[in-house]
Write a protein that holds these residues in place. Structure first.
Motif, PDB file in Angstrom:
ATOM      1  N   SER A 252     -10.006  -0.300  -2.200  1.00 14.32           N
ATOM      2  CA  SER A 252      -9.079   0.619  -2.848  1.00 14.32           C
ATOM      3  C   SER A 252      -8.444   1.497  -1.784  1.00 14.32           C
ATOM      4  CB  SER A 252      -9.808   1.491  -3.870  1.00 14.32           C
ATOM      5  OG  SER A 252     -10.143   0.725  -5.003  1.00 14.32           O
ATOM      6  N   SER A 253      -7.126   1.668  -1.900  1.00 12.62           N
ATOM      7  CA  SER A 253      -6.397   2.400  -0.880  1.00 12.62           C
ATOM      8  C   SER A 253      -5.476   3.426  -1.530  1.00 12.62           C
ATOM      9  CB  SER A 253      -5.595   1.409  -0.021  1.00 12.62           C
ATOM     10  OG  SER A 253      -4.914   2.071   1.023  1.00 12.62           O
ATOM     11  N   ASP A 254      -4.741   4.097  -0.681  1.00 17.68           N
ATOM     12  CA  ASP A 254      -3.757   5.089  -1.111  1.00 17.68           C
ATOM     13  C   ASP A 254      -2.433   4.373  -1.351  1.00 17.68           C
ATOM     14  OD1 ASP A 254      -1.874   7.102  -1.345  1.00 17.68           O
ATOM     15  OD2 ASP A 254      -2.650   8.293   0.319  1.00 17.68           O
ATOM     16  N   LEU A 257       0.676   4.447   1.061  1.00 16.19           N
ATOM     17  CA  LEU A 257       0.713   3.770   2.357  1.00 16.19           C
ATOM     18  C   LEU A 257       1.545   2.489   2.270  1.00 16.19           C
ATOM     19  CD1 LEU A 257      -3.043   4.097   3.420  1.00 16.19           C
ATOM     20  CD2 LEU A 257      -1.110   5.498   4.192  1.00 16.19           C
ATOM     21  N   LEU A 262      -1.797  -2.027   5.814  1.00 19.09           N
ATOM     22  CA  LEU A 262      -3.172  -2.217   5.361  1.00 19.09           C
ATOM     23  C   LEU A 262      -3.752  -3.472   6.007  1.00 19.09           C
ATOM     24  CD1 LEU A 262      -2.509  -1.488   1.580  1.00 19.09           C
ATOM     25  CD2 LEU A 262      -3.245   0.126   3.345  1.00 19.09           C
ATOM     26  N   ASP A 266      -9.905  -2.579   7.591  1.00 14.98           N
ATOM     27  CA  ASP A 266     -10.049  -1.323   6.847  1.00 14.98           C
ATOM     28  C   ASP A 266     -10.960  -1.496   5.632  1.00 14.98           C
ATOM     29  OD1 ASP A 266      -8.217  -0.170   8.613  1.00 14.98           O
ATOM     30  OD2 ASP A 266      -6.512  -0.774   7.373  1.00 14.98           O
ATOM     31  N   ALA A 267     -11.106  -2.735   5.174  1.00 15.41           N
ATOM     32  CA  ALA A 267     -11.912  -3.000   3.984  1.00 15.41           C
ATOM     33  C   ALA A 267     -13.342  -3.406   4.319  1.00 15.41           C
ATOM     34  CB  ALA A 267     -11.253  -4.100   3.152  1.00 15.41           C
ATOM     35  N   LYS A 318     -15.045   4.299  -4.678  1.00 20.12           N
ATOM     36  CA  LYS A 318     -15.410   5.243  -3.621  1.00 20.12           C
ATOM     37  C   LYS A 318     -16.574   6.105  -4.086  1.00 20.12           C
ATOM     38  CE  LYS A 318     -10.609   5.513  -2.033  1.00 20.12           C
ATOM     39  NZ  LYS A 318      -9.409   6.387  -1.885  1.00 20.12           N
ATOM     40  N   TYR A 669      -2.316  -7.357  -4.920  1.00 22.75           N
ATOM     41  CA  TYR A 669      -2.059  -5.911  -4.900  1.00 22.75           C
ATOM     42  C   TYR A 669      -1.789  -5.434  -6.321  1.00 22.75           C
ATOM     43  CZ  TYR A 669      -0.174  -1.386  -3.400  1.00 22.75           C
ATOM     44  OH  TYR A 669       0.035  -0.047  -3.203  1.00 22.75           O
ATOM     45  N   SER A 671      -1.610  -1.334  -8.435  1.00 19.22           N
ATOM     46  CA  SER A 671      -1.773   0.098  -8.227  1.00 19.22           C
ATOM     47  C   SER A 671      -1.443   0.881  -9.487  1.00 19.22           C
ATOM     48  CB  SER A 671      -0.872   0.581  -7.075  1.00 19.22           C
ATOM     49  OG  SER A 671       0.493   0.553  -7.458  1.00 19.22           O
ATOM     50  N   SER A 676      -4.774   2.191  -5.299  1.00 15.76           N
ATOM     51  CA  SER A 676      -4.312   0.806  -5.285  1.00 15.76           C
ATOM     52  C   SER A 676      -5.493  -0.104  -5.002  1.00 15.76           C
ATOM     53  CB  SER A 676      -3.226   0.600  -4.219  1.00 15.76           C
ATOM     54  OG  SER A 676      -3.733   0.881  -2.924  1.00 15.76           O
TER      55      SER A 676
END
Length: 694
Positions: A252-254, A257, A262, A266-267, A318, A669, A671, A676
């Motif tokens: 899960s991301s912002d 961005l 990405l 990062d995952a 998270k 993807y 979101s 997201s």
């Protein structure tokens, strides 16, 4: 330096090809059952990709997603919401759960996104039929059909045992065997596979399993085949499948961005505090009856299937991040399906024909199905419990009429009636205070007529051209998490398509090539969009897709083979207003601009063999729900795989590496405001394996 090494490796392979002095291989005729009768592939007026048992072993094809990589303009997303496919601009329909591609194993359909990876054990041949297949294969086959045909047992017992081990504790074991209990009368067989994988993401939250995207997959089946006479046969098949996937192949991301900033690294390290998984259990029973004489054949296929889905997700994926800590989403669904097909087809006749009836009944019990989320400082919780019943009745027929030695006309049609009913209750609360329950009952009927026509021109024994027109259809349905009890707010219409295709097939002694040009006009496209805090399915009025597909194979020598595919596509909305903006002229989401693969193989029945494969995927657009469903574009990528092995007597021992260069790109993807969900392709993996045949 890395690029120089790649060029050197490829040049060595090409040099070995150019200097090889071996006799040239001769291609054999390929028989397919695309029209539910056996025909030479050259005689079938549509795009077909055939994958043999040898291809499965040599290319290391283990699952349906590996098959899809072999097909031009076809792709798959492994998301937290099941397996979602895309083909020629057609995507998975969220609240019908149907994929635009339907899988059949010996006549048994698989179409649900949570039940879309059946076993590939004991496979004789796979036929991928591209374009709408509704005339012969039914209501959901709007895009394509993957037709999997298993081996016919003989009096002697044969089978295979295999094992494979790779990075991240990847382990796969397989066994299948079949033969005669009573010679020429009673046959039996069993198949089984088990896969476990620790995954490539580590959860650092202390109270959770550190193997965040771990996978467990067990598939077993057995059959009895009774042939009391040469004309009559009965086959009973029992299947039991179990799959449990944890978390997701991403993070899960912002959503603010840039999607191309990405990266998979990062995952690789996560921290979330709710167990995240989707677990699917499937039990099915299938009875195939067949009676054939000199001029015709009668087939009956009866299937009963029960699927149970238990799924739970962390609301924000998270931990220690704020108000959503400890909150979750969930989906518990039971599906009970009966299908019956009875068909009559010609044999040994100048005019080939097939006709039949099809019935199905599907009962879907969903609930609890809902989520928890922080809302203005307190927890909002929503849940629904629903029963959706669906019934289909259909009659179909098709005939292939020779007009002359050079021309053949194919005409067919399917008429079907679909009825769906839903009975739903929704509950919700905020800060522990309940809101009034929402009740929703609805009923819809859809009748459809799906014609097909094609003209084949046989230029010579090697070269065939064809022109076809066919209609596709995917049923409408109901949103199962409604915010009102108004029918117009919670229903979406069937998706329809008209496909025009012009194609050419050439099969020579040492090479074959197939190419097609297509245009598809689509109405009432099923789109998955965000509405407030919810995701719903709606209809986009009109869209189109058009493109070119090419696949081929060339034997330079008896042992050296080149193969490849290429799909180019333009898929756009023509009339789509989601209520906040128009998308006219924008690309359809989840559809890569192109797909391609290239393979170079050294084939041997004994001794050393090996292959190198490249797979490419073009840039892909996704709907960004966090930003008014704007379309954002993710870059594609090129991956490469290599395999080398040694065959001795009945043993095959091999090693492999997938994604040699550790290429990294976004594969899915989705979101909404504040978060997201981003999926990635698999990282590089090394492995070894062995197969014993008896």
């Amino acid at each position: 330096m890395m690029k120089n090494k790649k060029l050197l490796f490829i040049s060595l392979i090409v040099s070995s090809i150019l200097y090889a002095q071996e006799k040239v291989s001769i291609l054999e005729d390929i028989t397919v059952s695309a029209n539910k009768i056996e025909e030479n592939i050259q005689d079938v007026p549509q795009s077909i990709t055939v994958i043999s048992e040898e291809d499965l072993e040599d290319k290391g094809i283990k699952k349906v997603s590996d098959i899809i990589k072999e097909i031009p303009n076809m792709s798959m997303q492994n998301t937290a919401n099941g397996k979602q496919t895309s083909f020629r601009g057609l995507n998975t329909s969220a609240f019908t759960n149907n994929n635009p591609i339907v899988i059949y194993i010996d006549g048994v359909p698989y179409y649900d996104r949570y039940d879309f990876d059946p076993s590939l054990a004991n496979v004789e041949q796979i036929e991928v039929l591209r374009g709408p297949q509704g005339t012969l294969y039914g209501k959901d086959a709007i895009g394509a059909v993957i037709n999997i045909i298993t081996k016919t047992p003989s009096n002697e017992w044969h089978g295979t045992v295999g094992a494979e081990y790779g990075d991240n504790n990847y382990l796969k074991t397989t066994i299948n065997t079949n033969g005669a209990i009573i010679n020429n009368k009673l046959f039996a067989g069993i198949n089984g596979s088990f896969i476990s994988d620790d995954g490539w993401i580590t959860n650092h939250y202390s109270e959770m399993n550190e193997n965040a995207n771990e996978k467990k997959d067990r598939k077993t089946s057995g059959f009895l085949l009774f042939k009391p006479t040469d004309e009559l046969s009965a086959k009973l098949t029992l299947t039991n499948n179990y799959v449990k996937n944890y978390f997701m192949d991403g993070f899960s991301s912002d959503p603010s961005l840039n999607i191309n900033s990405l990266k998979r690294k990062d995952a690789e390290n996560a921290s979330f505090d709710i167990p995240a998984f989707d677990k699917t259990k499937v039990n099915s029973q299938t009875l195939n009856l067949a009676y054939e004489v000199e001029k015709f054949k009668i087939d009956s296929t009866t299937t009963h299937k029960k699927s149970d889905l238990d799924a739970q997700f962390d609301t924000d994926n998270k931990a220690n991040q704020g108000a959503n800590d400890g909150l979750k989403q969930w989906n518990y669904t039971n599906l009970d399906t009966w299908t019956q097909e009875l068909k009559l087809s010609s044999k040994n006749q100048n005019i080939k024909w097939i006709t039949g009836i099809y019935l199905d009944k599907e009962d879907r019990d969903q609930g609890p199905y809902g989520f928890e989320q922080d809302y203005y400082g307190a927890v909002y919780a929503g849940d629904t419990y629903s029963t959706t019943n669906s019934k289909t009745q259909a009659i179909f027929g098709q005939t292939m009429i020779p007009l002359s030695e050079s021309f053949e006309l194919t005409v067919g049609a399917r008429y079907q009636k679909i009825k769906k009913e839903i009975d739903l209750i929704g509950t919700s609360s905020w800060g522990g205070s309940p809101f009034p329950d929402l009740t929703y009952q609805d009923e819809k009927d859809w009748n459809s007529f799906l014609p097909k026509a094609a003209l084949s021109y046989f230029i010579n024994d090697n070269l065939t051209t064809y022109l076809s027109v066919s209609n596709g259809y995917m049923p409408g349905g109901f949103n199962t998490f409604p915010s009102t009890n108004v029918s117009s707010d919670n229903t979406f219409d069937p998706q329809k398509s008209t496909n025009y295709e012009l194609g050419m097939k050439y099969t020579g002694e040492t090479y074959l090539i197939n190419t097609s040009i297509f245009r598809m006009n689509i109405e009432d496209v099923h789109v998955y969009k965000q509405l407030g805090a919810q995701f719903i399915t709606d209809n986009a009025k009109k869209a189109h897709s058009q493109g070119i597909e090419l696949d081929g194979k060339y034997f330079l020598t008896d042992n050296i083979e080149l193969s490849g595919t290429l799909g180019l596509i333009q898929a756009k909305y023509d009339d789509y207003d989601n209520g906040t903006r128009k998308f006219d002229g924008e690309r359809i989401e989840s559809t890569p601009k192109y797909t391609a693969n290239l393979g170079i193989a050294y084939i041997a029945d004994a001794g050393i063999y090996g292959r190198l494969d490249f797979n490419a995927k073009g840039s892909t657009t996704y709907a960004d729900g966090a930003n008014d469903n704007q379309m954002i574009e993710a870059d594609g990528g090129i991956t490469s795989n290599a395999k080398i092995g040694y065959k001795i007597n009945t043993w095959d021992i091999y090693s492999y590496v997938t994604n040699i260069t550790d290429e990294d790109y976004v594969t899915s993807y989705m979101s909404k405001a504040g978060v997201s969900w981003v999926g990635f392709n698999e990282p590089r993996r090394f492995g070894v394996g062995a197969i014993y045949k008896f």
